[in-house]
Write a protein that holds these residues in place. Structure first.
Motif, PDB file in Angstrom:
ATOM      1  N   LEU A  68      -3.618   3.115  -4.676  1.00 29.41           N
ATOM      2  CA  LEU A  68      -2.222   3.166  -3.685  1.00 29.41           C
ATOM      3  C   LEU A  68      -1.619   3.815  -4.831  1.00 29.41           C
ATOM      4  O   LEU A  68      -0.537   4.823  -4.160  1.00 29.41           O
ATOM      5  CB  LEU A  68      -1.957   1.438  -3.698  1.00 29.41           C
ATOM      6  N   GLY A  77       4.062   2.831  -3.745  1.00 25.75           N
ATOM      7  CA  GLY A  77       2.540   2.337  -4.163  1.00 25.75           C
ATOM      8  C   GLY A  77       3.011   1.116  -4.817  1.00 25.75           C
ATOM      9  O   GLY A  77       2.032  -0.112  -4.499  1.00 25.75           O
ATOM     10  N   LEU A 348      -3.808   4.718   4.293  1.00 26.79           N
ATOM     11  CA  LEU A 348      -4.208   5.229   2.967  1.00 26.79           C
ATOM     12  C   LEU A 348      -5.549   6.489   3.298  1.00 26.79           C
ATOM     13  O   LEU A 348      -5.499   7.246   2.349  1.00 26.79           O
ATOM     14  CB  LEU A 348      -4.857   4.045   2.090  1.00 26.79           C
TER      15      LEU A 348
END
Length: 368
Positions: A68, A77, A348
């Motif tokens: 992340l 993130g 993502l």
């Protein structure tokens, strides 16, 4: 660095996905077509699993939280990392509360719920404090007993002659849409989408070449197991009874009576469910601990204490088991969990894919 082998991964994924799932009738809103709901959700969940594997394969030596921050940047993130820590903690809390309520209702009605949940938290905290590798080894040891237990329950259902296949008819009486509505996102979210937590563990696998094969095998094995027990509940209790039963598997098991002496097998199914709850609750707990340790650079043991205290505290949020179950099936599975299981992973994966494509174009342009 903590390492896990292929057998430990298989055991963890199987017991994690089993969890409390056999207790409930998945897709019961589709009545006699609930078994079709499981098939549709399993196939859709398989696509999600492939997305998770795609993310991991592009970041073999990173866990979810590192991925992340690598791809979303430090600020975004960090925000998403915090969100996942709360999500994993909440999922762990749900399993903790279910364990306490089920034991309280079925066997120990006079034991305070707070004591039962505290015991569960302490056992999980002890397992986590020993590290990821030790926890996975414990789960590997538990797998054969669990599979054998479910196999024996299955045989007893067959021998007891309580199965009525006519209860599965008519198939698709109201068309395919009720099946799809039940499967997406509800049954995807529980249990198939919960595999997202393995993004916190997959980097520890010894031989990552086998990651996809092992994960897909474990996933399909559990999907078929859940389909079988879903069919058994439908044919033993009927869709009408299932729709008003809180814990249908317990009710089905209580109907087993063989040769006038083998009966009242609820303790067996409760033991199997306890193993599943312990594994799933601890896995989510561990995922949250890994996230907190990464976020604030805190020691593993301190994070274990803080996250455990938080899980135990929020376990008292629901006033009773009925409300706890209602929130889970009518709120969390429809609106909350899909954000972490479907929305963020897809976003993502898109970022990872775009970065990979731009990286290739950059290399080609430099060569030319």
């Amino acid at each position: 660095m903590q390492k896990i082998d292929k057998y430990e991964l298989i055991a963890m994924m199987i017991l994690f996905l089993i969890g409390t799932s056999p207790l409930y009738e998945l897709g019961v809103g589709a009545k006699q077509d609930a078994w079709l709901v499981v098939i549709v959700a399993m196939l859709a969940g398989l696509l999600l699993l492939l997305v998770y594997l795609f993310i991991q394969k592009g970041n073999e030596d990173r866990n979810l939280f590192e991925i992340l921050n690598q791809h979303l940047g430090r600020i975004l993130g960090t925000i998403v990392t915090i969100a996942y820590i709360f999500y994993f903690s909440y999922e762990s809390m749900r399993n903790t509360r279910e364990f306490g309520d089920i034991i309280n209702i079925s066997f120990l009605p006079k034991t305070p719920l707070s004591v039962l949940m505290l015991i569960m938290i302490l056992l999980s905290a002890y397992a986590i404090s020993k590290g990821t590798e030790v926890f996975f080894r414990v789960v590997e040891f538990l797998l054969p007993f669990t599979i054998l237990g479910y196999f024996l329950i299955f045989l007893m259902f067959i021998v007891s002659k309580n199965i009525h296949l006519e209860r599965l008819q008519p198939v698709l009486e109201h068309g395919i849409m009720p099946v799809i509505r039940e499967a997406i996102p509800k049954v995807i979210s529980f249990p198939f989408g919960e595999v997202v937590v393995f993004l916190a563990f997959w980097k520890h696998l010894n031989n990552k070449k086998n990651l996809s094969k092992l994960s897909i095998f474990s996933y399909l094995f559990v999907g078929i197991l859940l389909l079988i027990f879903n069919l058994l509940n439908l044919t033993i209790l009927s869709p009408q009874i299932l729709s008003i039963t809180t814990l249908p598997m317990l009710r089905s098991v209580r109907l087993i009576e063989i040769a006038d002496f083998l009966e009242r097998l609820d303790p067996v199914i409760i033991l199997l469910i306890y193993i599943g709850i312990f594994v799933k609750m601890t896995a989510f707990y561990l995922g949250a601990v890994i996230g907190l340790s990464y976020l604030v650079k805190m020691s593993h043991k301190k994070s274990t204490v803080i996250v455990g205290a938080f899980i135990y505290t929020i376990s008292f949020a629901a006033p009773n088991f009925i409300y706890h179950t209602w929130i889970g099936f009518n709120r969390n599975l429809l609106y909350d969990f899909p954000v972490f299981q479907i929305g963020i992973p897809l976003a993502l994966a898109a970022v990872v894919l775009m970065k990979r494509l731009f990286s290739r174009k950059g290399k080609l342009s430099r060569r030319s």
